[in-house]
Design an enzyme around this catalytic site. Structure first.
Site, PDB file in Angstrom:
ATOM      1  N   ASP A 186      -8.432  -7.905 -18.225  1.00 24.37           N
ATOM      2  CA  ASP A 186      -8.727  -8.911 -19.248  1.00 24.37           C
ATOM      3  C   ASP A 186      -7.419  -9.282 -19.938  1.00 24.37           C
ATOM      4  O   ASP A 186      -6.797  -8.466 -20.596  1.00 24.37           O
ATOM      5  CB  ASP A 186      -9.732  -8.326 -20.252  1.00 24.37           C
ATOM      6  CG  ASP A 186     -10.048  -9.268 -21.400  1.00 24.37           C
ATOM      7  OD1 ASP A 186      -9.547 -10.413 -21.410  1.00 24.37           O
ATOM      8  OD2 ASP A 186     -10.805  -8.847 -22.297  1.00 24.37           O
ATOM      9  N   HIS A 193       0.815  -1.215   0.000  1.00 22.41           N
ATOM     10  CA  HIS A 193       0.000   0.000   0.000  1.00 22.41           C
ATOM     11  C   HIS A 193       0.847   1.264   0.000  1.00 22.41           C
ATOM     12  O   HIS A 193       0.403   2.316  -0.472  1.00 22.41           O
ATOM     13  CB  HIS A 193      -0.935   0.003   1.216  1.00 22.41           C
ATOM     14  CG  HIS A 193      -2.228   0.698   0.982  1.00 22.41           C
ATOM     15  ND1 HIS A 193      -2.328   1.852   0.248  1.00 22.41           N
ATOM     16  CD2 HIS A 193      -3.496   0.405   1.379  1.00 22.41           C
ATOM     17  CE1 HIS A 193      -3.602   2.258   0.211  1.00 22.41           C
ATOM     18  NE2 HIS A 193      -4.323   1.386   0.888  1.00 22.41           N
TER      19      HIS A 193
END
Length: 455
Positions: free
Chosen positions: A401, A161
């Protein structure tokens, strides 16, 4: 986070470091970029959670080969070099990102059974088997591809993070998918973390101690009644809110708003609803105060000259903390909670962000004595009586994708912290929302009974 769950179903085949692939590596000629440079963490990087954040994607066959996905990763790392670096300290002891092309930990695993055997995918320690070991990880980014006997693929993705917030991480993932499909990555991300300069003279318009920072001599958050919850386990509920339910909830929350005032958003309405339901389920004392930690993206709020680049890569988030007494929260309508939330979010505006920049910059320059530490802490087992909500409703996570279509499952991995909620768009793509709500088991039965009630 640990992957020691005792499961023998996920079998590791290979584990290695995947490094950036530069054009020079393919064509020959020029010298690749130096591996001795570093980027200092900015004040927003340093105040956020010091941990890896992990998510899971699941794909139905046909899916591209591991080799195709790995090659695409190498290509995208050439643009997003920070994701292949390492966190360290410079000679002055300040945290930096080493641009040393250390690489991404890349694990390949198999499960001989069909993926359907694991469905529905529950929020349980089993999910950790789909990730590389994160404890003491030296890498900023870790990836595991798990292939199933039916041809399905689960991608376990983790990144630190301190290097990227959810907005930046989602852009990296989308670019990875584009590389796998042979497309241009899009705009080159801006890695300049030196853009947040304090004003001269600084202006401290807000108090940041007790909000983003706390003194080391104070307790990290409020004390949970350990006797009451001794031996309690945490149950992760996944609640699906249909588009019809959300429409009714927004109408109810916004009832009575003045003419011309916009209705509360889906996010505000859902958080108000969940805050009230969880407060009831917890059985908080009427005089107990409860708050919700809500991330606020500064990219559209912070006005700088020159402005923050639209493709800024890093952390640029602060938090709103709507707070209420339990009695008012549960006895008054949803619109009461929604207004408290909306007002708290609105207050984290341009002036607030600039005040934080001034305060944090002065603390970094004058007060690096360890007196102040961030309040963002993933080490808590329970947030009770408070909550935190991480909303991924506006981020393009579903657009990852690799060439075989988007995922049919996207979800956070296993985070056993009571009260830390996640909101994410349903894979149905119809505007419905899934909420992941971790609660103590003794509170979970009541929550399940009332989570769909509009009262």
């Amino acid at each position: 986070m640990s992957t020691t769950t005792g499961s023998k179903m996920v079998r590791i085949q290979t584990s290695r470091l995947v490094k950036p692939l530069y054009d020079d590596d393919v064509d020959g000629g020029s010298i690749p970029p130096p591996t001795t440079d570093s980027i200092p963490l900015n004040i927003f990087d340093k105040v956020t959670y010091n941990t890896h954040m992990a998510v899971l994607y699941a794909y139905r066959p046909p899916t591209p080969s591991n080799a195709t996905i790995e090659l695409a990763l190498r290509k995208v790392l050439a643009t997003y070099r920070v994701m292949a670096g390492q966190l360290a300290e410079n000679q002055k002891g300040n945290p930096v990102i080493l641009l040393n092309d250390h690489g991404v930990k890349f694990v390949e695993a198999v499960v001989h059974d069909s993926f359907d055997k694991f469905l529905p995918l529950e929020m349980s320690p089993l999910l950790l088997d789909f990730h590389p070991e994160l404890n003491h990880a030296e890498e900023i980014t870790l990836v595991q591809l798990t292939r199933f006997g039916c041809g399905s693929l689960v991608l376990g993705y983790s990144s630190h993070h301190h290097v990227a917030d959810a907005f930046s991480a989602s852009n990296f993932l989308v670019a990875w998918g584009r590389a796998a499909r042979g497309l241009e990555l899009g705009s080159v991300p801006s890695m300049d973390r030196s853009i947040f300069w304090p004003r001269v003279p600084p202006e401290f318009g807000f108090d940041h101690i007790g909000v983003e920072y706390r003194k080391t001599k104070t307790l990290s958050g409020r004390i949970v009644d350990r006797d009451r919850f001794a031996g309690s386990d945490i149950v992760n509920h996944k609640v699906h809110f249909t588009l019809d339910f959300i429409a009714k909830l927004k109408a109810r929350a916004s009832a009575g708003r003045p003419n011309g005032v916009a209705a509360f958003s889906t996010f505000v309405s859902l958080v108000a609803h969940l805050w009230r339901a969880i407060t009831k389920a917890r059985g908080l004392s009427p005089i107990e105060t409860t708050s919700v930690r809500i991330s606020v993206n500064g990219r559209t709020r912070l006005s700088l000259d020159p402005p923050v680049p639209s493709d800024f890569y890093g952390n640029l988030v602060l938090w709103a903390f709507p707070t209420a007494r339990a009695k008012e929260l549960v006895s008054r309508p949803t619109g009461y909670a929604a207004k408290i939330i909306q007002d708290a979010i609105v207050r984290v505006d341009d002036a607030y962000f600039k005040s934080f920049i001034d305060f944090a910059s002065q603390e970094a320059a004058e007060g690096e004595d360890g007196d102040l530490v961030p309040t963002a802490d993933m080490g808590k087992a329970a947030l009770w009586p408070d909550l935190e909500v991480d909303s991924w409703l506006r981020f393009p996570f579903y657009e990852l994708d690799f060439g075989g279509g988007g995922p049919f499952i996207f979800m956070p991995s296993y985070y056993p912290t009571e009260g830390m909620m996640f909101l994410l768009p349903s894979f149905l793509g119809d505007g419905s929302v899934d909420a992941v709500v971790p609660l103590f088991r003794q509170n979970s039965a009541v929550f399940k009974q009332i989570c769909y009630s509009l009262d």
